[in-house]
Enzyme design. Structure first.
Site, PDB file in Angstrom:
ATOM      1  CB  VAL B  77      -0.932  -0.069   1.481  1.00  0.00           C
ATOM      2  CG1 VAL B  77      -1.709   1.280   1.344  1.00  0.00           C
ATOM      3  CG2 VAL B  77      -1.661  -1.425   1.325  1.00  0.00           C
ATOM      4  CB  CYS B  78       1.080   4.072  -2.170  1.00  0.00           C
ATOM      5  SG  CYS B  78       1.802   5.821  -2.084  1.00  0.00           S
ATOM      6  CB  VAL B  79       3.771   5.273   2.737  1.00  0.00           C
ATOM      7  CG1 VAL B  79       4.797   5.977   1.957  1.00  0.00           C
ATOM      8  CG2 VAL B  79       3.691   6.103   4.341  1.00  0.00           C
TER       9      VAL B  79
END
Lengths: 131, 119
Positions: B77-79
Site C-alpha cells: 500500500v502506498c504510504v
C-alpha cells in the site's frame, strides 16, 4: 533490498516509463498523484515521458489560480521537472485543439503530436502508468 | 511471464479491484508469477481491515488477504496515498504492508508486464 524497507534506487535497468495524463487537475486527485509517481521514477533514473491527452491537457495550462478552491497548486511541479531531467513532454494535438488551446498556452515546453503518433508513442513504452 | 499489478481504485465503488483480483488469481492458477500487487490512489482502501460488507457479498479485503497468504504475495500500500486517506499500519488487513512509491517503480522495472486496473 539493502536497507530495511527502502527500495533499491539502483537496479541497473532503465525502462521507458510513460505517464499518461487524461484528467483535468483538481477535480480528481489523479493529476497530483501521477506527479508523485513521476518524481519517484526519476529518482530511479528511468527514461520518463509524460503525455497529456483529453482533459489532461488542462493540467499544464497557464494562468491557473487554485486559491478559491482551497487546494494547493501543483503547477510549479511541472516547471520543476526539468531539474529532474524530465524533458520528454507530449501533448496530443487533437485534445489540445478540441479545447481551443495552442502550444503557447502551456507552462512548460511540450512536443505536440497527433493522435496516431501518440498511439505509436504509447506502443513504444515499457511501462505505461497514469490516471 | 512475471506480472506486476497496480490497483488504482477502492473496493465496491469500482470494478478495478475485482478485475485486478480475478486477473491475479487467474494468472497464479496458470502458473505465472506475480512480482507485487501495489495499491495506489483510492486503491489503498482495499487494505482496510475494518471493511465489513454484507455477508452475502464478496469480502474484497479478506479475499486479497487470503490470496496473499496462499501464494505469499507482496501486497503493498502506498504510504503517501494511504496517509491522505487515513489508512495506517493499525488498520491494515493481514498480509498487506505500507511502503513507498518506489515499490511501484521497482515493480515496473522488475516485472515483464505491469498491469494497471482503474479509470
Amino acid at each position: 533490498m539493502s536497507q530495511g524497507d527502502e527500495p533499491s534506487f539502483e537496479t541497473g535497468v532503465v525502462k521507458k516509463f510513460l505517464y499518461l495524463n487524461r484528467k483535468a487537475p483538481y477535480g480528481t486527485v489523479y493529476a497530483l498523484e501521477v506527479l508523485e509517481m513521476v518524481l519517484i521514477s526519476a529518482a530511479f533514473e528511468q527514461d520518463v515521458h509524460l503525455a497529456f491527452v483529453d482533459d489532461g491537457v488542462y493540467q499544464i495550462r497557464k494562468g491557473q489560480d487554485t486559491k478559491s478552491v482551497e487546494m494547493k497548486s501543483f503547477l510549479p511541479t511541472y516547471r520543476a521537472l526539468e531539474g529532474y531531467d524530465i524533458e520528454k513532454l507530449y501533448v496530443e494535438k487533437e485534445s489540445m485543439e478540441e479545447r481551443g488551446l495552442t502550444s503557447g498556452d502551456f507552462v512548460v515546453p511540450v512536443e505536440v503530436i497527433d493522435r496516431a503518433a501518440m498511439g505509436s508513442l504509447i506502443d513504444s513504452m515499457d511501462v505505461v502508468l497514469g490516471g | 511471464m512475471k506480472f506486476g499489478i497496480l490497483v488504482n481504485e477502492g473496493p465496491f465503488n469500482h470494478q478495478a479491484s475485482d478485475s485486478a483480483y480475478k486477473f491475479t488469481e487467474a494468472a497464479l492458477a496458470k502458473g505465472y508469477g506475480i512480482y507485487r500487487v501495489f495499491f495506489y490512489y483510492d486503491g489503498v482502501n482495499n487494505a482496510n481491515k475494518l471493511s465489513e460488507p454484507p455477508s452475502d457479498d464478496r469480502h474484497i479485503v479478506r479475499r486479497w488477504s487470503e490470496l496473499g497468504k496462499k501464494y505469499n504475495l507482496d501486497l503493498v500500500v502506498c504510504v503517501a496515498a494511504a496517509l491522505r486517506r487515513g489508512i495506517k499500519d493499525e488498520l491494515l488487513a493481514e498480509g498487506f504492508r505500507i511502503s513507498g512509491l518506489g515499490q511501484l517503480i521497482e515493480a515496473g522495472i522488475q516485472s515483464d508486464r505491469l498491469v494497471m486496473f482503474g479509470d
